[in-house]
Write a protein that holds these residues in place. Structure first.
Motif, mmCIF file in Angstrom:
data_model
loop_
_atom_site.group_PDB
_atom_site.id
_atom_site.type_symbol
_atom_site.label_atom_id
_atom_site.label_comp_id
_atom_site.label_asym_id
_atom_site.label_seq_id
_atom_site.Cartn_x
_atom_site.Cartn_y
_atom_site.Cartn_z
ATOM 1 N N GLN A 138 0.681 -1.079 0.205
ATOM 2 C CA GLN A 138 0.012 0.058 0.153
ATOM 3 C C GLN A 138 0.918 1.148 0.106
ATOM 4 O O GLN A 138 1.793 1.532 0.764
ATOM 5 N N LYS A 139 0.698 2.703 -0.187
ATOM 6 C CA LYS A 139 1.021 3.132 -0.345
ATOM 7 C C LYS A 139 1.112 4.168 0.938
ATOM 8 O O LYS A 139 0.304 3.771 1.737
ATOM 9 N N LEU A 140 2.796 4.438 1.322
ATOM 10 C CA LEU A 140 2.196 4.587 2.988
ATOM 11 C C LEU A 140 2.842 6.173 3.321
ATOM 12 O O LEU A 140 2.948 6.959 2.736
ATOM 13 N N PRO A 141 1.724 6.376 4.219
ATOM 14 C CA PRO A 141 1.757 7.881 4.857
ATOM 15 C C PRO A 141 2.907 8.088 5.252
ATOM 16 O O PRO A 141 2.925 7.236 6.283
ATOM 17 N N ALA A 142 2.982 9.265 6.079
ATOM 18 C CA ALA A 142 3.954 9.593 6.774
ATOM 19 C C ALA A 142 3.199 8.592 8.296
ATOM 20 O O ALA A 142 2.495 8.619 8.440
ATOM 21 N N GLY A 143 4.327 8.525 8.922
ATOM 22 C CA GLY A 143 4.120 8.130 10.081
ATOM 23 C C GLY A 143 4.962 7.036 11.200
ATOM 24 O O GLY A 143 6.189 6.666 10.688
ATOM 25 N N ASP A 144 4.208 6.614 11.939
ATOM 26 C CA ASP A 144 5.809 4.904 12.732
ATOM 27 C C ASP A 144 5.354 4.019 12.010
ATOM 28 O O ASP A 144 3.963 3.842 11.595
ATOM 29 N N TYR A 145 6.302 3.106 11.627
ATOM 30 C CA TYR A 145 6.517 2.475 11.750
ATOM 31 C C TYR A 145 7.753 1.113 12.209
ATOM 32 O O TYR A 145 7.666 1.656 13.299
ATOM 33 N N VAL A 146 7.591 0.209 11.807
ATOM 34 C CA VAL A 146 8.603 -0.809 12.028
ATOM 35 C C VAL A 146 9.183 -1.643 11.361
ATOM 36 O O VAL A 146 8.803 -2.045 10.133
ATOM 37 N N ILE A 147 10.529 -1.173 10.909
ATOM 38 C CA ILE A 147 11.424 -2.133 10.242
ATOM 39 C C ILE A 147 11.851 -3.081 10.382
ATOM 40 O O ILE A 147 12.503 -3.419 11.213
ATOM 41 N N GLY A 148 11.978 -4.463 9.903
ATOM 42 C CA GLY A 148 12.173 -6.013 9.893
ATOM 43 C C GLY A 148 13.143 -6.046 9.108
ATOM 44 O O GLY A 148 13.239 -6.299 8.330
ATOM 45 N N ILE A 149 14.287 -6.884 9.901
ATOM 46 C CA ILE A 149 15.695 -7.042 8.944
ATOM 47 C C ILE A 149 16.377 -8.668 9.223
ATOM 48 O O ILE A 149 16.898 -8.573 10.546
ATOM 49 N N ARG A 150 16.225 -9.850 8.328
ATOM 50 C CA ARG A 150 16.456 -10.578 8.930
ATOM 51 C C ARG A 150 18.693 -10.702 9.133
ATOM 52 O O ARG A 150 18.982 -9.588 8.358
ATOM 53 N N PRO A 151 19.139 -11.123 10.173
ATOM 54 C CA PRO A 151 20.052 -10.615 10.568
ATOM 55 C C PRO A 151 21.106 -11.127 9.056
ATOM 56 O O PRO A 151 22.323 -10.533 8.788
ATOM 57 N N GLU A 152 21.053 -11.886 8.661
ATOM 58 C CA GLU A 152 21.713 -11.680 7.425
ATOM 59 C C GLU A 152 21.954 -11.468 6.401
ATOM 60 O O GLU A 152 22.009 -10.788 5.388
ATOM 61 N N ASN A 153 20.654 -10.429 6.490
ATOM 62 C CA ASN A 153 20.781 -8.857 5.012
ATOM 63 C C ASN A 153 20.591 -7.805 6.177
ATOM 64 O O ASN A 153 20.472 -6.352 5.495
ATOM 65 N N LEU A 154 21.625 -8.049 6.870
ATOM 66 C CA LEU A 154 22.210 -6.592 7.590
ATOM 67 C C LEU A 154 23.854 -7.089 7.641
ATOM 68 O O LEU A 154 24.461 -7.629 8.982
ATOM 69 N N GLN A 155 24.624 -6.360 6.478
ATOM 70 C CA GLN A 155 25.706 -6.787 6.389
ATOM 71 C C GLN A 155 26.912 -5.627 6.684
ATOM 72 O O GLN A 155 26.728 -4.543 6.753
ATOM 73 N N PRO A 156 27.970 -5.952 6.770
ATOM 74 C CA PRO A 156 29.115 -5.299 7.176
ATOM 75 C C PRO A 156 29.052 -4.367 5.451
ATOM 76 O O PRO A 156 29.132 -5.124 4.434
#
Length: 379
Positions: A292-310
């Motif tokens: 959906q189109k995101l209006p301004a506001g509060d959200y939570v971003i989820g990222i798998r540890p393998e997708n948060l890389q050096p």
């Protein structure tokens, strides 16, 4: 030349278009006398020969659901059908099910062989002792327990007792096999071995199976599909791979995965996602993943540890100090803190990063998830 009678037989074959659904659960609710709602409008189906896992935290309704399917507990409303016919008014002993309990429920005064034979020696379909022994022998061979046939449960290991319980459940050749936390009393190595044996066995026999567990690793490894419950509500019913890669909501994303997903509170200003430690441009998102189109506001971003890389300093989203390192097989978990919250990055075992090192990390935003404040997935 093809016989016309043969063509007519094919066209009229009653098996054509046969319903593949062995079990259908429709709008099922269970409210106990104290007002507690254990199940809330539960819907799912299980195909013939399918092995489905009911997964979820303690108290989510898994065992309640299994007990209603087996007939050990009455539903408040809704229906349970086997092959298209409701079984809610059918007594448990007439539902054509096999049940494997968490505590095995073996008769301590009987040998393993006598335990397996027992269902064949009672009830309306009672068989002669010789016939019962012959059938029992077949299933004892399938479960690899012929060598302990004359031993009593007190002389058997947990794994052996579990195999006896499974053979006893299968010996009547039921249409449905129900298993309630069958491996919880076994040590880790034996659980791994037995769960592999269970999957191979039920697939060989071709029996429709519902397997209850609170262990996601168990469910992911053994199930054709997983029905994930929380607070009596089905959160997602899908293949395990899809629960991991395409979670329906924040609960699913957080429950499935080891190490657990990293969750960051952010504020979206219409252009970027802001956190006191980083700013992420919305243009880095994959357009085809936006639900959906995101209006301004509060959200939570989820990222798998393998997708948060050096990362290099130029490409980094933030810099962290590695607090601790955990080794899991061929990979290492780099642990770090933002305030009181611990987060993780998953790297290769050969990576030389050590505790105390400062490193740059970057989000792979195309593989991230975004949830609104209600836990609904929006990306």
């Amino acid at each position: 030349m093809i016989d016309n009678h043969y063509i007519l037989w094919i066209l009229a074959d009653p098996r054509k278009g046969e319903n593949k659904r062995m079990i259908e659960v429709s709008n099922l609710n269970k409210t106990y006398e104290n007002g507690y709602e254990a199940l809330k409008n539960v819907n799912f189906s299980v195909e013939k020969g399918e092995l489905v896992c009911l997964l979820g935290p303690s108290g989510c309704g898994k065992s309640t659901l299994l007990n209603i399917i087996s007939g050990l507990l009455d539903a408040t409303s809704g229906d349970v059908k086997f092959e298209g016919k409701s079984v809610l008014d059918v007594a448990p002993e007439n539902r054509d099910i096999g049940f494997v309990f968490q505590n095995y429920a073996l008769f301590p005064h009987m040998t393993a062989e006598e335990n397996v034979m027992f269902p064949l020696t009672v009830g309306k379909n009672k068989k002669s002792k010789a016939e019962a022994r012959e059938i029992a022998q077949k299933y004892m061979e399938l479960t690899h327990i012929t060598d302990i046939a004359k031993k009593k449960p007190g002389q058997l290991s947990g794994g052996q007792q579990q195999r006896v319980a499974i053979a006893r459940a299968l010996v009547q050749q039921p249409k449905v096999l129900l298993m309630d936390e069958p491996l919880s009393n076994l040590d880790a190595r034996l659980r791994l071995q037995i769960r592999e044996e269970i999957r191979a066995l039920v697939k060989e026999v071709g029996i429709t199976t519902i397997f209850v567990t609170h262990d996601q690793e168990e469910a992911l490894s053994i199930g054709d599909r997983i029905i994930l419950l929380n607070n009596g509500v089905v959160q997602q019913a899908d293949k395990g791979q899809n629960l991991y890669l395409d979670p329906a909501n924040q609960f699913v994303a957080n429950f499935i995965g080891n190490p657990v997903i990293d969750l960051f509170d952010v504020q979206f200003d219409g252009n970027q996602f802001n956190n006191e430690h980083f700013n992420l441009l919305a243009e880095r998102l994959a357009d085809n993943k936006l639900k959906q189109k995101l209006p301004a506001g509060d959200y939570v971003i989820g990222i798998r540890p393998e997708n948060l890389q050096p990362s290099t300093a130029e490409m980094a989203d933030f810099t962290i100090k590695v607090d601790d390192i955990e080794l899991i097989g061929r990979e290492r978990i780099l642990k770090f803190y933002f305030g009181d919250m611990q987060y993780r990055s998953l790297v290769d075992i050969e990576d030389q990063i050590g505790a105390g090192n400062e490193i740059n990390l970057r989000f792979d935003m195309k593989k991230a998830f975004i949830f609104n404040k209600d836990g609904e997935r929006v990306y």
